[in-house]
Design a protein around this motif. Structure first.
Motif, PDB file in Angstrom:
ATOM      1  N   GLY A  25      98.267   3.708  60.036  1.00 58.42           N
ATOM      2  CA  GLY A  25      98.432   5.010  61.524  1.00 58.42           C
ATOM      3  C   GLY A  25      97.550   4.373  62.571  1.00 58.42           C
ATOM      4  N   LEU A  26      97.149   3.773  62.300  1.00 61.92           N
ATOM      5  CA  LEU A  26      95.792   3.182  63.968  1.00 61.92           C
ATOM      6  C   LEU A  26      96.562   2.357  64.000  1.00 61.92           C
ATOM      7  N   LYS A  27      97.004   1.669  63.261  1.00 65.88           N
ATOM      8  CA  LYS A  27      97.905   0.721  63.829  1.00 65.88           C
ATOM      9  C   LYS A  27      98.924   0.963  64.063  1.00 65.88           C
ATOM     10  N   LEU A  28      99.805   1.795  64.000  1.00 64.35           N
ATOM     11  CA  LEU A  28     100.929   1.793  64.533  1.00 64.35           C
ATOM     12  C   LEU A  28     101.324   2.816  66.075  1.00 64.35           C
ATOM     13  N   VAL A  29      99.656   3.859  66.088  1.00 66.37           N
ATOM     14  CA  VAL A  29      99.299   4.063  67.588  1.00 66.37           C
ATOM     15  C   VAL A  29      98.952   3.604  68.117  1.00 66.37           C
ATOM     16  N   ALA A  30      97.922   2.033  68.206  1.00 70.05           N
ATOM     17  CA  ALA A  30      97.518   1.313  69.066  1.00 70.05           C
ATOM     18  C   ALA A  30      98.806   0.896  70.475  1.00 70.05           C
ATOM     19  N   PRO A  31      99.502   0.164  69.955  1.00 73.15           N
ATOM     20  CA  PRO A  31      99.915  -0.201  71.218  1.00 73.15           C
ATOM     21  C   PRO A  31     100.472   0.826  71.853  1.00 73.15           C
ATOM     22  N   ALA A  32     100.474   1.909  71.865  1.00 72.36           N
ATOM     23  CA  ALA A  32     100.699   2.884  73.504  1.00 72.36           C
ATOM     24  C   ALA A  32      99.363   3.222  72.871  1.00 72.36           C
ATOM     25  N   VAL A  33      99.031   3.741  72.729  1.00 73.28           N
ATOM     26  CA  VAL A  33      97.912   3.980  72.794  1.00 73.28           C
ATOM     27  C   VAL A  33      97.023   3.417  74.492  1.00 73.28           C
TER      28      VAL A  33
ATOM     29  N   LEU B   8     106.316  -5.639  68.355  1.00 76.59           N
ATOM     30  CA  LEU B   8     105.091  -6.062  69.059  1.00 76.59           C
ATOM     31  C   LEU B   8     105.644  -7.752  70.019  1.00 76.59           C
ATOM     32  N   ALA B   9     105.824  -8.445  68.879  1.00 74.23           N
ATOM     33  CA  ALA B   9     105.539  -9.664  69.193  1.00 74.23           C
ATOM     34  C   ALA B   9     107.051 -10.125  70.750  1.00 74.23           C
ATOM     35  N   ALA B  10     108.238  -9.402  69.944  1.00 78.21           N
ATOM     36  CA  ALA B  10     108.915  -9.453  71.047  1.00 78.21           C
ATOM     37  C   ALA B  10     108.982  -9.059  72.309  1.00 78.21           C
ATOM     38  N   ALA B  11     108.059  -7.665  72.281  1.00 78.76           N
ATOM     39  CA  ALA B  11     107.619  -6.766  72.759  1.00 78.76           C
ATOM     40  C   ALA B  11     106.688  -7.400  73.859  1.00 78.76           C
ATOM     41  N   ALA B  12     106.115  -8.325  73.909  1.00 74.50           N
ATOM     42  CA  ALA B  12     105.002  -9.486  74.361  1.00 74.50           C
ATOM     43  C   ALA B  12     105.338 -10.649  74.978  1.00 74.50           C
ATOM     44  N   ALA B  13     106.653 -10.825  75.108  1.00 81.11           N
ATOM     45  CA  ALA B  13     107.274 -11.663  74.383  1.00 81.11           C
ATOM     46  C   ALA B  13     108.576 -11.217  76.029  1.00 81.11           C
TER      47      ALA B  13
ATOM     48  N   PHE C  81     112.916  -0.031  77.050  1.00 83.97           N
ATOM     49  CA  PHE C  81     113.431  -0.288  75.604  1.00 83.97           C
ATOM     50  C   PHE C  81     111.689  -0.553  74.969  1.00 83.97           C
ATOM     51  N   LEU C  82     111.164  -0.878  75.868  1.00 81.34           N
ATOM     52  CA  LEU C  82     108.984  -1.167  75.287  1.00 81.34           C
ATOM     53  C   LEU C  82     108.799   0.126  74.779  1.00 81.34           C
ATOM     54  N   SER C  83     108.904   1.132  75.732  1.00 85.63           N
ATOM     55  CA  SER C  83     108.955   2.609  75.583  1.00 85.63           C
ATOM     56  C   SER C  83     108.790   3.200  74.081  1.00 85.63           C
ATOM     57  N   VAL C  84     109.754   3.206  74.232  1.00 84.36           N
ATOM     58  CA  VAL C  84     110.505   3.705  73.375  1.00 84.36           C
ATOM     59  C   VAL C  84     110.152   2.838  72.057  1.00 84.36           C
ATOM     60  N   ILE C  85     110.410   0.762  71.717  1.00 80.22           N
ATOM     61  CA  ILE C  85     109.689   1.081  70.950  1.00 80.22           C
ATOM     62  C   ILE C  85     108.218   1.883  70.433  1.00 80.22           C
ATOM     63  N   PHE C  86     107.251   1.810  71.753  1.00 80.10           N
ATOM     64  CA  PHE C  86     106.096   1.810  71.105  1.00 80.10           C
ATOM     65  C   PHE C  86     106.060   3.546  70.391  1.00 80.10           C
ATOM     66  N   ALA C  87     106.920   4.349  71.442  1.00 79.04           N
ATOM     67  CA  ALA C  87     106.897   5.648  70.691  1.00 79.04           C
ATOM     68  C   ALA C  87     106.752   5.396  69.424  1.00 79.04           C
ATOM     69  N   THR C  88     108.086   5.005  69.398  1.00 73.65           N
ATOM     70  CA  THR C  88     108.215   4.850  67.636  1.00 73.65           C
ATOM     71  C   THR C  88     107.659   4.885  66.879  1.00 73.65           C
ATOM     72  N   LEU C  89     107.194   3.630  66.900  1.00 74.50           N
ATOM     73  CA  LEU C  89     105.930   3.368  65.966  1.00 74.50           C
ATOM     74  C   LEU C  89     104.707   4.863  66.588  1.00 74.50           C
ATOM     75  N   ALA C  90     104.495   5.360  67.038  1.00 76.22           N
ATOM     76  CA  ALA C  90     103.398   5.729  67.729  1.00 76.22           C
ATOM     77  C   ALA C  90     103.674   7.198  66.616  1.00 76.22           C
ATOM     78  N   PHE C 147     103.718   6.526  81.843  1.00 76.51           N
ATOM     79  CA  PHE C 147     103.858   7.343  82.391  1.00 76.51           C
ATOM     80  C   PHE C 147     105.011   7.914  81.484  1.00 76.51           C
ATOM     81  N   THR C 148     105.744   7.239  80.653  1.00 72.05           N
ATOM     82  CA  THR C 148     106.976   7.988  79.880  1.00 72.05           C
ATOM     83  C   THR C 148     106.390   7.597  78.665  1.00 72.05           C
ATOM     84  N   LEU C 149     105.239   7.098  77.756  1.00 73.79           N
ATOM     85  CA  LEU C 149     104.777   7.462  76.202  1.00 73.79           C
ATOM     86  C   LEU C 149     104.624   7.820  76.339  1.00 73.79           C
ATOM     87  N   PRO C 150     104.074   9.620  77.118  1.00 77.58           N
ATOM     88  CA  PRO C 150     103.630  10.615  76.673  1.00 77.58           C
ATOM     89  C   PRO C 150     104.574  11.588  76.201  1.00 77.58           C
ATOM     90  N   LEU C 151     106.042  11.960  77.102  1.00 73.42           N
ATOM     91  CA  LEU C 151     107.067  12.376  76.766  1.00 73.42           C
ATOM     92  C   LEU C 151     108.033  11.459  75.504  1.00 73.42           C
TER      93      LEU C 151
END
Lengths: 311, 423, 277
Positions: A25-33, B8-13, C81-90, C147-151
């Motif tokens: 869970g922490l790993k998944l939210v980490a990038p967004a946080v 993540l790697a793709a994002a960073a890239a 693209f990036l925001s949606v990836i990160f948001a999906t994970l979270a 600023f788009t991640l929260p939504l």
């Protein structure tokens, strides 16, 4: 992918599984946080620090620690209070009007059986349009030289070809609020539409059978049952309206005392290079927004967790 | 977890790649220094002289700043304060020259070049470019205002325009004959330009003792200040006031002047060519004379505007940039720029550029030059933006101006300068 | 009787909504066909007297504007693209997993959703200069993600909560590999939510103004809303209104296309994120 599926919550989990799940869970939210904090945490800390100094970008040698005196200057200044009052007026008036118009829109959209696509498409255009563009469009609408309001509404006693909307406080505020309301009513309408669709038709029918008038049904059945949706819509829009900036920037640049708190902060930090005073204003602005959110949540007992789907 | 890591790697890239892409396009040099000149937007004059002044030793390229002068100042000052070396040369609006010089953003101009520029430039241009006894920017083009009038209106009203006129006279004449006096009175720098000229025309000065920093002496609360307030009050409450007075900038004032009620207009030099393609009938009706007097019998002090060119002290090529500036501000360059943009030269030698005589009548060119010699630049002080902002807050809208305005604005600005009030 | 009255009411409401939503758009389109002469002299009539395509020609020949358009597209798409990836994970973690700090993450997202952007422009400028991010694409992409991640998280976690995850296990029991089960069962269910989040994010990045004007300095990275204050016409003291209107129309076209194609999904996304109990 196998590890991802391992994290699925069971009803009773062994402590190992719980730990693994916790880690995942922490790993998944980490990038967004991280992304959220990078951009906000450091600037906020820097703003707190700078707010204690007298510091102007173009005269860096005069930087001097002044404690809380920036805050005292601001809080005892009439301009700060006037802009706060303006912002609150804009917030209350626009949200109230949007609530009424938005509800009417939602009712029509809920009832309508034909052309659903057309109405949804057209209602989403103001929502998606760039605020700066909306502000331009409305500035031209009210413009004395290039606008159509003066000629279309010349039949009203107080409007003539020479009515200068941006020449006085209230007409200018009116124009700003019209732009804001136009752009954001669709958002309100859509949130209310969702709430409306959750009110059970059976209850409305039952009220009808009992002889309740349309008005009674609205107040006694429909509105109470969509309270959560209304409150969430009000919260979102109120906080958003409180930060109003683009419309004022384009339409009046703060002339005729139409400045908002955000605009005042922008002017101090960006235009006047007053990093000290401006930072203090930034801090105050953020605290005000937090206070406002807290007030709305407490006063209206908005259950955010529930509203979001959090149990 | 692999999926996550890969994502993540793709994002960073992606982030790195987009950064590299942006960086690559900037570094396409071949050893020859590139001098980057940040210009105010115009219709191509500065780009043309940049091309003309590029040599085998360096190339001058231009980057455009925002249209609004205050936005130009913000962009430049923020980056200069951060020690940005990607700005070599910049076009600076007069009111911010002192601020930039005082903050150490401008490289010293060599003595001989200073001397040459002082010799060639109009007095108003030199005054506006001087801070702390030194010329800190090279005057490039100079703008001034004259009184434009509609010949048909003046004839109808029976006014003699061959003699100097006062503000009182033109306001009265316009009121009586259903005409409008168009000025700049929106809440912006252009309104302060007007106020400054009114005060200077009454023998006053907005601020003196500018070497004392924030403790300078303000001259608003004075007889001259009251005279200026009197003119504004009179116009704002007369029938000669255009309905859009409180929001009018140069363009709106120009539109009023071109309308059926157009009578008088104070505006910059560009007005002469403003109606060429859109309202040729108005162009034929334009007359011009010296800026109106604040006090009858006392010479008017027309506004001064324009652009001075400065070299950034953070530039990696200060010497080359100085050479470039010498070429960019040569009378010939000034002439080329004036022909293309209507932004008139900062030197009388520039006015000799042949093409200008084809566009402007000889007596108008002479009027511009006389006005520039008599012009009253806004006070040269690093704190001008505070003073100007304070005036805008207290003198706007024009209809609110009365005899107590000068006194109130003076004490307000004084508190702002000392950090006791928010602006 | 009652039925016809209802029908008339709905019709009137329908027309009112159309006028309300579209009038300003039609107005700005009309403005874009007015020539410089017409706007400079003042033209209070709604439709152009003498419609001209000149503004469109000017805009499409304006290299700076085209650069800005390219930047806007690039920055908005990458940020989305990036925001949606990160948001999906979270959002997956928030909807499906139990972990410590969940509430903290949600509060953080909420706080950032309320953040007054203006108050961090100054410090962010200094920070970006230090890291050489000023006037670059990433310099805008990163804050746009913030600023788009929260939504996006908000919308997606509400969506994921509705997905019957048991179906995935059921598919595995039926002999599908976990990848197949995920792809065939979960992806189709989650896709609309991801899609909605993407559109909302794109709208934000496409619209953003304060950061765009403060964190860029050349056409290398300046986006369209910021570029609009760089237009210059024959009158050096006023922006050319026709060109402004034309640029407004041009940047609104992608929004209209997206809305036309995806209105159903946007409506679903906006409504599900906020009110589902």
């Amino acid at each position: 992918m196998s590890t991802t599926t391992a994290g699925r919550p069971g009803k009773v989990v062994a402590s190992d599984r719980a730990k693994a799940e916790n880690r995942l869970g922490l790993k998944l939210v980490a990038p967004a946080v991280v992304v959220m904090l990078v951009v906000t945490a450091y600037p906020m800390i820097q703003a707190l620090y700078l707010s204690l100094y007298r510091y102007r970008l173009t005269t860096p040698d005069d930087k001097e620690f002044v404690g809380l005196s920036n805050y005292l200057t601001i809080l005892s200044d009439s301009l700060f209070w006037q802009d706060t009052v303006n912002t609150v007026i804009i917030m209350i008036v626009t949200v109230a009007i949007e609530l009424v118009i938005g509800f009417a829109f939602a009712m029509v959209m809920h009832r309508i059986v034909f052309a659903r696509g057309a109405i949804r498409t057209s209602i989403l255009i103001p929502y998606g349009i760039i605020t700066v563009v909306s502000a331009f469009a409305w500035q031209f609408t009210f413009s004395i030289n290039n606008g159509w309001v003066n000629s279309w509404f010349a039949w009203l006693p107080w409007i003539g070809p020479d009515t200068n909307w941006f020449g006085e406080h209230w007409p200018a505020m009116f124009a700003i609020m019209v732009s804001e309301i136009w752009k954001t009513t669709p958002f309100m309408a859509l949130l209310l539409l969702a709430g409306l669709s959750q009110v059970s038709e059976d209850m409305i029918e039952a009220a009808k059978v009992d002889g309740a008038t349309w008005w009674q049904r609205l107040w006694k059945v429909i509105l109470p049952n969509m309270r959560a949706a209304i409150m969430v819509a009000v919260l979102f829009r109120a906080l958003d309206a409180f930060r109003i900036f683009d419309n004022i920037f384009v339409m009046t640049r703060g002339a005729q005392d139409t400045e908002s708190s955000s605009f005042l902060t922008y002017r101090q930090v960006i235009e006047q290079f007053q990093l000290g005073l401006g930072s203090a204003l930034s801090v105050l602005l953020f605290l005000t927004v937090l206070l406002l959110a807290w007030l709305i949540v407490k006063l209206f007992r908005v259950d955010l967790a529930q509203a979001r789907g959090e149990g | 977890m692999d999926g996550v890591r890969r994502g993540l790697a793709a994002a960073a890239a992606l982030i790195t790649a987009s950064g590299l892409l942006a960086a690559c396009s900037a570094n396409a040099d071949s050893g020859k220094p590139e001098l980057v000149w940040y210009i105010n937007p115009d219709s191509g004059g500065q780009a043309a002289v940049a091309k003309k002044c590029s040599t085998d030793d360096y190339t001058i390229t231009t980057q455009v700043l925002p249209q609004d002068a205050n936005q130009q100042r913000i962009q430049l000052a923020r980056r200069l304060a951060a020690g940005d070396s990607s700005i070599d040369i910049m076009s600076i609006d007069p009111p911010y020259t002192a601020e930039f010089a005082n903050a150490g953003y401008l490289a010293d101009i060599p003595e001989d070049l200073q001397g040459k520029l002082k010799d060639q430039s109009f007095k108003g241009a030199t005054d506006a470019a001087t801070w702390d006894g030194k010329l800190v920017v090279a005057p490039f083009w100079s703008n001034t205002q004259v009184l434009w009038y509609r010949k048909s209106f003046v004839e109808k009203a029976g006014i003699d325009m061959t003699k100097p006129v006062t503000w009182d006279q033109i306001i009265d004449a316009a009121s009586k004959n259903d005409g409008k006096v168009a000025v700049q009175a929106n809440k912006y720098e252009g309104y302060v330009v007007w106020i400054n000229s009114l005060i200077a025309g009454a023998g006053g000065e907005i601020a003196t003792d500018t070497d004392k920093g924030v403790d300078l002496t303000l001259g608003l609360d004075s007889e001259a200040g009251e005279k200026a307030a009197g003119v504004i009050e009179k116009l704002a409450h007369s029938k000669a006031a255009p309905p859009d007075l409180s929001v009018s900038q140069e363009g709106q004032a120009g539109a009023t002047f071109g309308s059926a009620q157009g009578a008088f207009l104070t505006n910059w030099t560009y007005i002469w060519t403003n109606y060429d393609s859109t309202q040729p009938e108005v162009k034929k009706d334009i007359g011009y004379t010296r800026y109106p007097q604040t006090v009858a019998g006392e010479d008017s002090r027309p506004p001064y505007g324009g652009i001075g060119i400065g070299v950034s002290s953070h530039s990696a090529h200060v010497d080359e940039a100085m050479k470039a500036v010498e070429c960019l501000t040569s009378p010939e360059s000034q002439g080329i720029n004036a022909e293309m943009t209507g932004n008139m030269p900062a030197s009388s030698a520039g006015y000799d550029y042949p093409a200008l005589a084809k566009i402007y009548p000889e007596d108008l060119l002479q009027l511009f030059q006389d006005s520039l010699d008599a012009a009253a630049p806004r006070t040269v002080t690093p704190y001008w933006s505070d003073i100007s902002g304070g005036i805008q807050s207290t003198w706007h809208p024009p209809a609110s101006v009365n005899s107590s305005t000068p006194k109130e604005s003076q004490s307000f600005i004084d508190e702002v300068l000392h950090g006791k009030r928010l602006l | 009787m009652n039925r016809t009255r209802n029908l008339i009411g709905t019709w009137v409401g329908f027309l009112l909504i159309l006028v309300w939503c579209l009038l300003p758009v039609v107005w700005i389109i009309s403005l874009s066909f007015k020539g410089v002469g017409e706007t400079a002299a003042g033209s209070p009539q709604f439709l152009p007297k003498d419609p001209t395509l000149q503004n469109y020609k000017d805009i499409l020949n304006d290299g700076d504007f085209l650069d800005a358009l390219r930047n806007s597209f690039g920055i908005a798409l990458i940020a989305t693209f990036l925001s949606v990836i990160f948001a999906t994970l979270a959002a997956y973690a928030i909807a499906r997993l139990e972990f410590r700090g969940k509430r903290l993450v949600l509060s953080l997202a909420l706080a950032i959703a309320m953040f007054p952007v203006v108050s961090l422009v100054g410090p962010l400028f200094d920070l970006w200069r230090t890291f050489h991010l000023f006037n670059t694409w990433p310099g805008l992409i990163i804050p746009y993600m913030t600023f788009t991640l929260p939504l996006a998280i908000w919308t997606l976690s509400a969506f994921f909560r509705e997905i019957p995850w048991e179906m995935e296990q059921a598919a595995q029991v039926d002999g599908a590999t976990s990848w197949q089960a995920f792809r065939k069962v979960i992806v189709p269910l989650a896709a609309p939510g991801v899609f909605t989040a993407a559109i909302l994010t794109f709208f934000f990045a496409w619209n953003e103004f304060v950061l765009a004007i403060s964190l860029t300095s050349t056409t290398k990275s300046r986006t369209v809303p910021a570029q609009m204050s760089y237009f210059v016409g024959p009158d050096p003291f006023n922006p050319p209104y026709g060109q402004l209107a034309t640029a407004s129309v041009v940047v609104t076209v992608p929004i209209i296309i997206i809305v036309l194609l995806f209105q159903r999904k946007i409506v679903a996304g906006l409504t599900s994120g906020a009110v589902k109990g």
